[in-house]
Design a protein around this motif. Structure first.
Motif, PDB file in Angstrom:
ATOM      1  N   THR A 288      26.911 -23.302 -35.408  1.00 13.43           N
ATOM      2  CA  THR A 288      27.250 -21.881 -35.481  1.00 13.43           C
ATOM      3  C   THR A 288      28.768 -21.722 -35.554  1.00 13.43           C
ATOM      4  OG1 THR A 288      25.326 -21.326 -34.141  1.00 13.43           O
ATOM      5  CG2 THR A 288      27.042 -19.639 -34.325  1.00 13.43           C
ATOM      6  N   GLN A 289      29.210 -20.888 -36.474  1.00 16.54           N
ATOM      7  CA  GLN A 289      30.639 -20.557 -36.552  1.00 16.54           C
ATOM      8  C   GLN A 289      30.934 -19.516 -35.467  1.00 16.54           C
ATOM      9  OE1 GLN A 289      32.984 -20.753 -39.616  1.00 16.54           O
ATOM     10  NE2 GLN A 289      31.905 -22.575 -40.287  1.00 16.54           N
ATOM     11  N   VAL A 290      31.941 -19.788 -34.636  1.00 17.48           N
ATOM     12  CA  VAL A 290      32.284 -18.893 -33.532  1.00 17.48           C
ATOM     13  C   VAL A 290      33.763 -18.543 -33.589  1.00 17.48           C
ATOM     14  CG1 VAL A 290      30.460 -19.728 -32.010  1.00 17.48           C
ATOM     15  CG2 VAL A 290      32.703 -20.804 -31.935  1.00 17.48           C
TER      16      VAL A 290
ATOM     17  N   GLY B 151      38.403 -14.422 -25.871  1.00 22.30           N
ATOM     18  CA  GLY B 151      39.146 -14.265 -24.626  1.00 22.30           C
ATOM     19  C   GLY B 151      39.123 -15.537 -23.814  1.00 22.30           C
ATOM     20  N   VAL B 152      39.842 -15.494 -22.700  1.00 15.55           N
ATOM     21  CA  VAL B 152      39.928 -16.642 -21.802  1.00 15.55           C
ATOM     22  C   VAL B 152      39.751 -16.129 -20.380  1.00 15.55           C
ATOM     23  CG1 VAL B 152      41.371 -18.541 -20.989  1.00 15.55           C
ATOM     24  CG2 VAL B 152      41.600 -17.753 -23.332  1.00 15.55           C
ATOM     25  N   VAL B 153      38.863 -16.788 -19.636  1.00 12.15           N
ATOM     26  CA  VAL B 153      38.666 -16.482 -18.214  1.00 12.15           C
ATOM     27  C   VAL B 153      38.903 -17.793 -17.479  1.00 12.15           C
ATOM     28  CG1 VAL B 153      37.070 -15.688 -16.454  1.00 12.15           C
ATOM     29  CG2 VAL B 153      36.997 -14.682 -18.746  1.00 12.15           C
ATOM     30  N   GLY B 154      40.051 -17.891 -16.821  1.00 13.85           N
ATOM     31  CA  GLY B 154      40.420 -19.146 -16.163  1.00 13.85           C
ATOM     32  C   GLY B 154      40.623 -20.217 -17.220  1.00 13.85           C
ATOM     33  N   ILE B 155      39.757 -21.254 -17.195  1.00 13.67           N
ATOM     34  CA  ILE B 155      39.848 -22.315 -18.198  1.00 13.67           C
ATOM     35  C   ILE B 155      38.642 -22.292 -19.134  1.00 13.67           C
ATOM     36  CG2 ILE B 155      41.287 -23.815 -16.792  1.00 13.67           C
ATOM     37  CD1 ILE B 155      38.724 -25.410 -16.120  1.00 13.67           C
ATOM     38  N   THR B 156      37.902 -21.188 -19.108  1.00 10.89           N
ATOM     39  CA  THR B 156      36.719 -21.046 -19.959  1.00 10.89           C
ATOM     40  C   THR B 156      37.033 -20.110 -21.114  1.00 10.89           C
ATOM     41  OG1 THR B 156      35.278 -21.353 -18.052  1.00 10.89           O
ATOM     42  CG2 THR B 156      34.298 -20.349 -19.999  1.00 10.89           C
ATOM     43  N   LEU B 157      36.730 -20.565 -22.339  1.00 13.44           N
ATOM     44  CA  LEU B 157      36.918 -19.724 -23.516  1.00 13.44           C
ATOM     45  C   LEU B 157      35.692 -18.846 -23.710  1.00 13.44           C
ATOM     46  CD1 LEU B 157      38.303 -22.371 -26.064  1.00 13.44           C
ATOM     47  CD2 LEU B 157      39.602 -20.784 -24.643  1.00 13.44           C
ATOM     48  N   ARG B 158      35.908 -17.560 -23.895  1.00 13.52           N
ATOM     49  CA  ARG B 158      34.826 -16.628 -24.219  1.00 13.52           C
ATOM     50  C   ARG B 158      34.701 -16.623 -25.736  1.00 13.52           C
ATOM     51  NH1 ARG B 158      31.317 -14.857 -21.086  1.00 13.52           N
ATOM     52  NH2 ARG B 158      31.319 -12.830 -22.045  1.00 13.52           N
ATOM     53  N   ILE B 159      33.474 -16.842 -26.241  1.00 16.44           N
ATOM     54  CA  ILE B 159      33.262 -16.901 -27.674  1.00 16.44           C
ATOM     55  C   ILE B 159      32.130 -15.988 -28.091  1.00 16.44           C
ATOM     56  CG2 ILE B 159      34.129 -19.267 -27.925  1.00 16.44           C
ATOM     57  CD1 ILE B 159      31.161 -20.162 -28.054  1.00 16.44           C
ATOM     58  N   GLN B 160      32.099 -15.673 -29.368  1.00 14.77           N
ATOM     59  CA  GLN B 160      30.975 -14.950 -29.955  1.00 14.77           C
ATOM     60  C   GLN B 160      30.793 -15.457 -31.374  1.00 14.77           C
ATOM     61  OE1 GLN B 160      32.172 -10.851 -29.610  1.00 14.77           O
ATOM     62  NE2 GLN B 160      33.121 -10.841 -31.627  1.00 14.77           N
ATOM     63  N   PRO B 161      29.615 -15.278 -31.932  1.00 12.77           N
ATOM     64  CA  PRO B 161      29.393 -15.749 -33.300  1.00 12.77           C
ATOM     65  C   PRO B 161      30.343 -15.069 -34.269  1.00 12.77           C
ATOM     66  CG  PRO B 161      27.311 -15.115 -32.267  1.00 12.77           C
ATOM     67  CD  PRO B 161      28.414 -14.697 -31.346  1.00 12.77           C
ATOM     68  N   ARG B 162      30.854 -15.841 -35.216  1.00 17.86           N
ATOM     69  CA  ARG B 162      31.784 -15.302 -36.194  1.00 17.86           C
ATOM     70  C   ARG B 162      31.077 -14.300 -37.112  1.00 17.86           C
ATOM     71  NH1 ARG B 162      35.258 -18.750 -40.574  1.00 17.86           N
ATOM     72  NH2 ARG B 162      36.321 -16.974 -41.484  1.00 17.86           N
ATOM     73  N   PHE B 163      29.850 -14.636 -37.493  1.00 16.71           N
ATOM     74  CA  PHE B 163      29.056 -13.750 -38.333  1.00 16.71           C
ATOM     75  C   PHE B 163      27.849 -13.303 -37.529  1.00 16.71           C
ATOM     76  CE2 PHE B 163      30.955 -16.972 -41.179  1.00 16.71           C
ATOM     77  CZ  PHE B 163      31.833 -16.136 -41.863  1.00 16.71           C
ATOM     78  N   PRO B 164      27.630 -12.008 -37.416  1.00 21.70           N
ATOM     79  CA  PRO B 164      26.481 -11.530 -36.634  1.00 21.70           C
ATOM     80  C   PRO B 164      25.176 -12.027 -37.261  1.00 21.70           C
ATOM     81  CG  PRO B 164      27.834  -9.684 -37.396  1.00 21.70           C
ATOM     82  CD  PRO B 164      28.402 -10.931 -37.973  1.00 21.70           C
ATOM     83  N   ALA B 165      24.192 -12.235 -36.393  1.00 22.75           N
ATOM     84  CA  ALA B 165      22.881 -12.697 -36.874  1.00 22.75           C
ATOM     85  C   ALA B 165      22.239 -11.592 -37.705  1.00 22.75           C
ATOM     86  CB  ALA B 165      21.987 -13.045 -35.685  1.00 22.75           C
ATOM     87  N   PRO B 166      21.593 -11.958 -38.822  1.00 28.21           N
ATOM     88  CA  PRO B 166      20.981 -10.931 -39.688  1.00 28.21           C
ATOM     89  C   PRO B 166      19.775 -10.307 -39.056  1.00 28.21           C
ATOM     90  CG  PRO B 166      20.669 -13.154 -40.622  1.00 28.21           C
ATOM     91  CD  PRO B 166      21.468 -13.290 -39.378  1.00 28.21           C
TER      92      PRO B 166
END
Length: 152
Positions: free
Chosen positions: A131-133, A137-152
């Motif tokens: 999945t392309q993400v 954002g960043v929370v502490g040392i964790t990267l917050r991610i979301q899909p680059r392209f929304p699911a159809p």
């Protein structure tokens, strides 16, 4: 000497201002800079428009406060107009970057390889490998991610 000082008070203020400005060079607090500038201004104003010692003292206090106030306003304006500093904040520098997941996210968490580092990532949903993400954002040392392209 005292009679000379009383006869020409502008020399007192100019000398005081010079001493305060010189003392400011020894420190970095900034307070003496504005007091020194106010003393120089009082000396110049008194040179052209002589007035009493009491009025000179009041003018010095008012000018010191005005100089500090305008410096404070200028710094707030300058601070607001600058881009946030992300130097040495690797996680923050990654916001907006696009990556491809190598492993499936379980319970919305997993790891992603970025350069020679492995970063913990967290998404709202489970995402399959490949999945392309995008990093949002960043929370502490964790990267917050979301899909680059929304699911159809």
């Amino acid at each position: 000497m005292l009679m000379e000082l009383i006869a020409h008070p502008h020399w007192f203020w100019l000398t005081l201002g010079g001493l305060l400005l010189a003392a400011e060079m020894l420190g970095t607090s900034g307070y003496l800079l504005w007091s020194g500038l106010a003393a120089v201004l009082v000396g110049i104003i008194e040179w052209f428009f002589p007035f009493s010692w009491t009025s000179q003292g009041v003018l010095f206090a008012v000018l010191t406060l005005l100089c500090v106030y305008f410096w404070y306003r200028w710094m707030r304006y300058r601070e607001a107009s600058q881009q946030p500093n992300v130097l040495n904040q690797r996680g923050t520098q990654l916001i907006g970057q696009h990556f491809t997941l190598e492993n499936t996210l379980k319970d919305g968490t997993g790891h992603i390889r970025i350069g020679d580092s492995s970063w913990r990532v967290q998404a709202e949903n489970d995402l399959p490998a490949g999945t392309q993400v995008v990093v949002t954002g960043v929370v502490g040392i964790t990267l917050r991610i979301q899909p680059r392209f929304p699911a159809p």
